[in-house]
Design an enzyme around this catalytic site. Structure first.
Site, PDB file in Angstrom:
ATOM      1  N   ASP A  90      40.527 -13.116  47.063  1.00 28.59           N
ATOM      2  CA  ASP A  90      40.632 -14.740  47.186  1.00 28.59           C
ATOM      3  C   ASP A  90      39.674 -15.183  46.173  1.00 28.59           C
ATOM      4  OD1 ASP A  90      40.196 -17.245  48.722  1.00 28.59           O
ATOM      5  OD2 ASP A  90      41.467 -16.224  50.004  1.00 28.59           O
TER       6      ASP A  90
ATOM      7  N   HIS B   6      43.218 -20.358  46.066  1.00 29.88           N
ATOM      8  CA  HIS B   6      42.418 -18.849  46.581  1.00 29.88           C
ATOM      9  C   HIS B   6      42.445 -17.976  45.602  1.00 29.88           C
ATOM     10  CE1 HIS B   6      42.361 -20.291  50.840  1.00 29.88           C
ATOM     11  NE2 HIS B   6      43.639 -20.608  50.545  1.00 29.88           N
TER      12      HIS B   6
ATOM     13  N   GLU C 240      47.185 -24.082  51.123  1.00 32.90           N
ATOM     14  CA  GLU C 240      46.037 -24.828  50.728  1.00 32.90           C
ATOM     15  C   GLU C 240      45.752 -25.118  49.115  1.00 32.90           C
ATOM     16  OE1 GLU C 240      43.239 -23.745  54.578  1.00 32.90           O
ATOM     17  OE2 GLU C 240      43.078 -22.518  53.003  1.00 32.90           O
TER      18      GLU C 240
END
Length: 633
Positions: free
Chosen positions: A276, A330, A400
């Site tokens: 991440d 990420h 996201e």
């Protein structure tokens, strides 16, 4: 009542022989307590000299004996979907009484895996015996000891766990007692037969076998049910846990313990969120600079040999490890070397502030889709993962994605113009995202030399009912992380996508802890989710609640997720267990009954997890485990 108790204990000893008698002789003082199987309650602690209540049964008056025989499902977890019969009688034995009489397997690899699974069984039995009791000499002559003979028969030569693998099994246990004791014959012979199509089904049968056994503190010996007939198979093919090892590192020994606990619950997918923005602990053979720049330290990495060891360790325990490489968002730590190597910016907005503008949590970072060099790096990562993992699916993350960074990057705006995209609108950036997804998918296919299923999170590509505009339902499985009432679930289902449920309102196990980016009392997905809510979250019912007809071919199953902002090696087990066990019965059995019906077995299973070395959180005072049915509100 005292006379009745002694009579029953005497009968128990006649069946179980010398071990039980000697353990009582060695006891300093006989306990005044026994356990009654009470109708409508379960096992309840009673004084031996108290009056017998109506409905009490004292056939097996020790705690362990009562737990094994009192309920219709014994202490099995998850509950088998088809229990044909479970006896109410017990035998005692020592682990050395267990013999493997035959393993029928079509290939040497499957036979080897089965032998390893048997060694796991022996280890589990040893763990259940208190340290003070291990290795004690048995006084019964070897020829008079009970015999437990196990036969295992496997049809398929498959040694890879896939979504199409048959995980069903049949377990048959039958005990024959000697009619007359002779110096050269065992007092009882128990035949155990496990039959399964695949090794993975047989392994589940071995786990079930371990759960009809228990250590009896009062008798000082192992005990087990004399006769069992179970035919079992899972309700869902995908029964998983997601573990994030980027925000905080989780050590290899702790990952092994997580896999151990998964095997005790018949969970079969360890979804490994490897990287991440925070760190890049995955050591890529082809791109070593990623972990060199991105790991927290040289000690906090996963080397190829670590991963290979974990993959085999998991396979023996009926678990496949599915790697996730999340992109294009990420990402961050580890990608800084691009410009230094003359490859341009591979990742944009790394550590950029204010972080609230560019990502959901610090630090920020997002890949640069218009830099062609990014695809050669991704190709190398995918090839490394192909070499190390044995999985029929690949997780590409994909959630996201914040467009703010792309919107401020001249290189990207200029590229969009060459594509006739000049408005810098949401649709323009969805176009760019789709371009990235298609190119990276091509690299996955090249690395794996096939078109295996790809998993993506729900995201901007799947919302507003337009997932089929950007994604091929025949290639992509969508993992749901929104709430269980999100209309996008029904939209994706109607469009024909296969789904994996991880709705955060029931299956995010990091919810309910203190805010880590401020001083608030709760994090973003509070409150804490108790095991009862975990248990009640049925993927089948979620679909039915949208007035849709449930199709098991589309709903593959589910996963609980533990994101590691507030979790590391020292704290993760208690946050996963025993709640993951509630998830396990939901996905294996999918019962129509509520958590209340399961509470006795669940409380006992937590004790069993602790006995086996899992640091599972306590559920209730131990008194409740000794007095079933008296701790409801």
């Amino acid at each position: 009542m005292a006379f009745k108790f002694l009579l029953l204990v005497g009968l128990f000893f006649v069946v179980d022989g010398v071990i039980a008698q000697e353990s009582v002789k060695q006891s300093r003082q006989e306990s005044p307590w026994a356990w009654a199987c009470r109708t409508g309650r379960g096992c309840v602690k009673v004084a031996k000299d108290s009056p017998v209540e109506e409905g009490d049964n004292l056939d097996n008056p020790t705690l362990a004996g009562c737990k094994l025989t009192c309920n219709g499902e014994s202490t099995l977890w998850p509950k088998p979907r088809s229990i044909i019969s479970l006896s109410k009688t017990l035998i005692s034995f020592h682990p050395t009484d267990i013999r493997i009489s035959r393993i029928s397997a079509p290939t040497p690899k499957v036979k080897s895996l089965t032998n390893e699974a048997i060694q796991v069984l022996r280890s589990v039995i040893r763990k259940s015996i208190p340290n003070t009791q291990r290795g004690r000499n048995q006084t019964t002559k070897e020829t008079q000891r009970p015999q437990i003979n196990i036969q295992i028969s496997i049809v398929s030569g498959d040694d890879r766990l896939e979504m199409t693998t048959d995980e069903s099994y049949n377990l048959h246990v039958e005990t024959i007692f000697a009619t007359a004791a002779t110096p050269n014959s065992p007092r009882s012979t128990t035949s155990v037969s496990i039959t399964a199509t695949s090794f993975f089904g047989a392994r589940h049968g071995i786990e079930t076998l371990s759960q009809i056994m228990a250590w009896d503190d009062t008798l000082g010996t192992m005990i087990m049910l004399t006769d069992v007939n179970i035919s079992d198979s899972p309700a869902f093919v995908h029964r998983g846990l997601l573990v994030d090892t980027s925000r905080n590192y989780v050590s290899v020994p702790v990952i092994k313990k997580i896999i151990d606990a998964m095997s005790y619950d018949k969970l079969n997918v360890f979804h490994w969120h490897l990287t991440d923005t925070h760190s890049f602990p995955f050591v890529s053979t082809r791109e070593p600079r990623l972990s060199l720049y991105g790991a927290y330290s040289p000690a906090k990495v996963y080397r190829p040999e670590d991963i290979k060891e974990l993959v085999h360790y998991a396979t023996v325990r009926g678990v496949k490890i599915v790697p996730e490489f999340d992109a294009p968002a990420h990402v961050g730590s580890g990608w800084e070397w691009g410009e230094r190597a003359g490859m341009g910016q591979l990742a944009l907005c790394v550590n950029k502030e204010p972080w609230t503008t560019y990502c959901v949590e610090p630090p920020c970072g997002i890949l640069n889709p218009v830099n062609d060099n990014i695809y050669s790096v991704l190709s190398n990562i995918y090839q490394d993962m192909r070499d190390l993992f044995v999985s029929d699916i690949f997780h590409m993350g994909g959630d996201e994605v914040n467009f703010a960074c792309w919107n401020e990057t001249t290189e990207i705006i200029d590229w969009l113009k060459t594509q006739g995209r000049t408005e810098k609108s949401k649709e323009d950036f969805l176009y760019l995202w789709t371009y990235f997804q298609n190119r990276s998918l091509a690299e996955v296919d090249k690395a794996y030399d096939n078109k295996q299923p790809i998993v993506l999170w729900t995201s901007g590509l799947t919302e507003d009912g337009h997932a089929d505009k950007y994604l091929d339902k025949n290639r992509y499985i969508i993992q749901i992380w929104t709430t269980g009432t999100d209309e996008s679930i029904a939209q994706l289902y109607r469009q024909g996508f296969k789904l994996i449920m991880s709705n955060y309102d029931a299956w995010y196990f990091d919810c309910g802890y203190g805010q880590w980016v401020g001083d608030g009392p709760n994090n973003w997905c509070a409150p804490y989710i108790g095991w009862q809510k975990v248990y009640e979250n049925s993927p089948r019912k979620l679909i039915v609640n949208f007035n849709e007809t449930f199709n098991s071919r589309q709903i593959l199953g589910g996963e609980a997720a533990i994101w590691s902002e507030q979790v590391d090696s020292t704290t993760i087990e208690g946050k996963l267990w025993p709640r993951s066990s509630a998830l396990a019965e939901r996905l294996w059995t999918d019962p129509d009954t509520t958590w209340r019906v399961a509470e006795h077995r669940f409380n006992h299973h937590r004790e069993r997890l602790v006995q086996r070395g899992i640091q599972a959180d306590a559920l209730q005072p131990e008194w409740c485990h000794h007095n079933d049915g008296y701790c409801f509100l």
